[in-house]
Design an enzyme around this catalytic site. Structure first.
Site, PDB file in Angstrom:
ATOM      1  CE  LYS A   1      -4.157  19.588  -0.872  1.00  0.00           C
ATOM      2  NZ  LYS A   1      -4.963  18.537  -1.516  1.00  0.00           N
TER       3      LYS A   1
ATOM      4  CB  CYS B   1      -4.771  13.671  -2.578  1.00  0.00           C
ATOM      5  SG  CYS B   1      -3.453  12.518  -2.286  1.00  0.00           S
TER       6      CYS B   1
ATOM      7  CD  GLU C   1      -6.892  20.184  -4.585  1.00  0.00           C
ATOM      8  OE1 GLU C   1      -6.805  20.590  -3.414  1.00  0.00           O
ATOM      9  OE2 GLU C   1      -6.739  18.997  -4.901  1.00  0.00           O
TER      10      GLU C   1
ATOM     11  CD  GLU D   1     -10.573   5.697  -8.812  1.00  0.00           C
ATOM     12  OE1 GLU D   1     -10.297   6.276  -7.732  1.00  0.00           O
ATOM     13  OE2 GLU D   1     -10.480   6.244  -9.919  1.00  0.00           O
TER      14      GLU D   1
ATOM     15  CD  GLU E   1      -6.831   7.309  -4.005  1.00  0.00           C
ATOM     16  OE1 GLU E   1      -7.307   8.454  -4.116  1.00  0.00           O
ATOM     17  OE2 GLU E   1      -5.664   7.108  -3.668  1.00  0.00           O
TER      18      GLU E   1
ATOM     19  CB  SER F   1      -7.490   8.164  -7.808  1.00  0.00           C
ATOM     20  OG  SER F   1      -8.687   8.332  -7.077  1.00  0.00           O
TER      21      SER F   1
ATOM     22  CD  GLU G   1     -10.638  20.839 -13.648  1.00  0.00           C
ATOM     23  OE1 GLU G   1     -10.571  21.861 -12.906  1.00  0.00           O
ATOM     24  OE2 GLU G   1      -9.896  20.668 -14.623  1.00  0.00           O
TER      25      GLU G   1
ATOM     26  CB  CYS H   1       1.374  17.022   3.237  1.00  0.00           C
ATOM     27  SG  CYS H   1       0.332  16.677   1.830  1.00  0.00           S
TER      28      CYS H   1
HETATM   29 FE1  HC0 Z   1      -1.947  16.685   2.363  1.00  0.00          FE
HETATM   30 FE2  HC0 Z   1      -4.187  15.678   1.884  1.00  0.00          FE
HETATM   31  S1  HC0 Z   1      -2.497  14.667   3.016  1.00  0.00           S
HETATM   32  S2  HC0 Z   1      -2.784  16.481   0.260  1.00  0.00           S
HETATM   33  O1  HC0 Z   1      -0.558  15.298   1.546  1.00  0.00           O
HETATM   34  O2  HC0 Z   1      -4.638  13.327   0.257  1.00  0.00           O
HETATM   35  O3  HC0 Z   1      -1.833  19.557   1.571  1.00  0.00           O
HETATM   36  O4  HC0 Z   1      -1.329  17.306   5.196  1.00  0.00           O
HETATM   37  O5  HC0 Z   1      -4.541  17.778   3.525  1.00  0.00           O
HETATM   38  O6  HC0 Z   1      -6.619  17.152   0.762  1.00  0.00           O
HETATM   39  O7  HC0 Z   1      -5.972  14.549   3.930  1.00  0.00           O
HETATM   40  C1  HC0 Z   1      -1.763  18.506   1.960  1.00  0.00           C
HETATM   41  C2  HC0 Z   1      -1.443  17.115   4.092  1.00  0.00           C
HETATM   42  C3  HC0 Z   1      -3.830  17.116   2.901  1.00  0.00           C
HETATM   43  C4  HC0 Z   1      -5.717  16.568   1.152  1.00  0.00           C
HETATM   44  C5  HC0 Z   1      -5.378  14.975   3.139  1.00  0.00           C
HETATM   45  C6  HC0 Z   1      -4.539  14.256   0.840  1.00  0.00           C
END
Ligand code: HC0
Ligand code: SF4
Length: 572
Positions: free
Chosen positions: A357, A298, A360, A281, A278, A318, A365, A501
């Site tokens: 997630k 993310c 996701e 990028e 990133e 990104s 993708e 998170c």
């Molecule tokens: Fe997160 Fe992650 S930090 S999204 O905020 O970027 O869920 O804890 O694992 O993949 O590393 C969540 C937390 C993750 C991812 C990382 C990112």
């Protein structure tokens, strides 16, 4: 201040407080059910009723302001009886299958029934019977457990500004749901799970994927590996009764290892890899006139929000896959080759503080060479459930390290778990690339903290970088609207959940009695920054495993191979 009396205790309290707050300050407990500070203060459930001298009816203390001379009774016979009747009426239309409920022992309704000493149900009658909404990959809604408190409605509408659940109909038929009785899977729900975190009962929960993991672990054909997100380690202890903000990295690794995973890896390793990709990028786009700002990609709840509400910003995202997805792709390519394992036999489980997630991981993708990067996502709560089911004594485990050959990560990666962390981690690396030397000052405090939107301008090697960080989708909306009105940035971090998170929709659930008065986001983030400060390496580009991966496999950040495996593209 004003002078009031609560249960004949004379008090001087600040003007503007509610009776509930004033009572709390005096250590007088008034029961609540729908109340959630700053999110749902509506006085709907009538559980916090109190008697006020001179008033004709009982009043909801969570919304009633104190005033001079107020005489309040929190335990008079009429108050006690009114609360009991209210609770019994709620229970009369509740499915009461506590033994098999995910929230058993962490249910505010169950707790209240115990505290108010409910011994029999005087009003047994007709009960609603709604079908389960389990079509979303992330969120399950069981209206038969819903008590109409509206906390989920408030968080979805006012905090996240997504507004896909609301109260429908009235009276006995009143319910919380999506427009036209649609499933959450068929409305612009972002899967953020914030509604689950605030639900006092079991009416909202994550899609349970633990069986898939037990099955994989029992399959001798599979090489089952697990990775854990940065924010899980500072919260999982809460499921085992440890104080909020306890760092449990070593115990968490030990517990997962005991469950039978072949390897326990750290998503942080891939977060370091993400920073390399990133950061490169960002510098490329700055130097070659690419689309700015680069916006982090993310947080899958944020991606879906962007797709539904701000498609004009999709090209700003990104192209990096999120760290755990990158890790999945690396495990099924580089690691598979290195270990001599057929990638199709590698089963990757991600333990995440996040419900989005799950969605996701299922996106087309996020696959490479015909294999999904990640096979199953479990929330922090589900991981704790597996650990409990296996009879593991979590609190007495001896600390264990993440496994070789991918077990190294930096402080820059662990801070990904708190809002502003991805930004800070990226700046630690980008600064050194632009300055061409190692820097000692690596703490970017301007982007830390739970403020909804944070901004910072930094200058390295004569280059100014304007950064902005938003956490919570309501704040993301504000920031994006300001960008539509002309605000300019180079790099923007957006996390769907308030606080990032650490406060994800998959994290341990704290009841309103805790959540209303303790800032979970700040307490858990504090542990994250302590973990960062305790680590020997705190810059992503110094991670020896990441360096080795580039030497042995990816060649350099942004290479053709990196693009094949570590990048993707979202379109609306
Ligand atoms: Fe997160 Fe992650 S930090 S999204 O905020 O970027 O869920 O804890 O694992 O993949 O590393 C969540 C937390 C993750 C991812 C990382 C990112
Ligand atoms: Fe709203 Fe998030 Fe719940 Fe979806 S998951 S209904 S967006 S709070």
């Amino acid at each position: 201040t004003v002078n009031i009396t609560i249960d004949s205790k004379k008090l001087q309290v600040e003007q503007g407080l509610t009776i509930l707050e004033a009572a709390r300050q005096a250590n007088i407990k008034i029961p609540t059910l729908c109340f959630l500070k700053d999110i749902n203060e509506v006085g709907a459930c009538r559980m916090c009723l109190v008697e006020i001298k001179g008033a004709r009816t009982l009043q909801a203390s969570c919304v009633y302001p104190v005033s001079e001379g107020l005489e309040i009774y929190t335990q008079s016979p009429s108050v006690r009886e009114a609360r009991k009747v209210t609770l019994e009426l709620i229970l009369s239309n509740h499915d009461k299958k506590c033994l098999t409920c995910v929230r058993s022992k962490n249910c505010e309704l169950q707790t209240l029934a115990e505290e108010l000493n409910i011994k029999e149900l005087r009003f047994e009658g007709e009960t609603n019977n709604y079908p389960l909404d389990d079509f979303s990959p992330s969120i399950v809604r069981d209206q038969n457990k819903c008590i109409l408190c509206r906390r989920c409605v408030s968080v979805c509408k006012d905090v996240q500004t997504v507004n896909v659940i609301s109260a429908t109909e009235r009276g006995f038929k009143s319910a919380i749901g999506c427009a036209f009785d649609l499933s959450l899977a068929d409305v612009p729900c972002t899967n953020c799970g914030q509604c689950i975190s605030v639900c006092p009962v079991g009416a909202l929960r994550e899609k349970d994927d633990t069986d898939k993991v037990w099955k994989a672990l029992a399959n001798p054909e599979l090489h089952v590996v697990v990775q854990t997100a940065p924010a899980v380690r500072v919260a999982i202890g809460e499921e085992f009764g440890l104080p909020i903000g306890t760092r449990c990295t070593g115990k968490m690794v030990a517990a997962l290892s005991k469950l039978g995973f072949a390897k326990v890896f750290d998503t942080d390793t891939a977060a370091d890899l993400t920073i390399m990709e990133e950061g490169t990028e960002l510098l490329n786009r700055i130097q070659n006139g690419g689309k700015l700002p680069v916006i982090t990609s993310c947080s899958p709840g944020w991606i879906k929000f962007c797709e539904h509400n701000y498609p004009e910003f999709l090209d700003n995202l990104s192209s990096c896959k999120s760290p755990h997805e990158m890790f999945g792709a690396v495990l099924k390519s580089y690691y598979a080759e290195k270990m001599g394992i057929d990638p199709a036999k590698i089963f990757v489980v991600s333990i995440m503080p996040c419900t989005a997630k799950k969605y996701e991981a299922a996106r087309p993708e996020l696959s490479a060479n015909g294999l999904a990067d990640v096979d199953v996502v479990l929330t922090t709560r589900e991981a704790a459930k597996m650990i409990k089911e296996a009879g593991i004594d979590f609190n007495n485990l001896e600390d264990r390290e993440f496994d070789d050959p991918m077990g190294e990560a930096t402080g820059a990666a662990v801070i990904f778990g708190a809002t502003g962390g991805v930004m800070e981690a990226a700046l630690r690396t980008v600064a050194e690339i632009l300055e061409g030397k190692s820097l000692d000052n690596i703490e970017y405090t301007a982007v830390r903290g739970t403020e909804g939107i944070k901004e910072a301008t930094v200058e390295f090697g004569g280059k100014k970088i304007k950064a902005a960080v938003a956490n919570g989708l309501g704040n993301a909306r504000k920031l994006l609207d300001s960008m539509k009105d002309g605000a300019e940035y180079d790099f923007v971090e957006i996390m769907a959940c308030p606080g990032g998170c650490v406060n994800g929709g998959g994290q341990p659930i704290q009841p309103s009695s805790v959540r209303s008065w303790t800032d979970l986001r700040a307490e858990r983030a504090k542990a994250i920054y302590e973990e960062d400060a305790s680590l020997p390496i705190r810059k992503s580009h110094e991670n020896p495993i990441v360096k080795k991966m580039y030497e042995e496999y990816f060649e350099k950040p942004g290479s053709h191979k990196a693009h094949e495996l570590l990048h993707t593209h979202y379109t609306a």
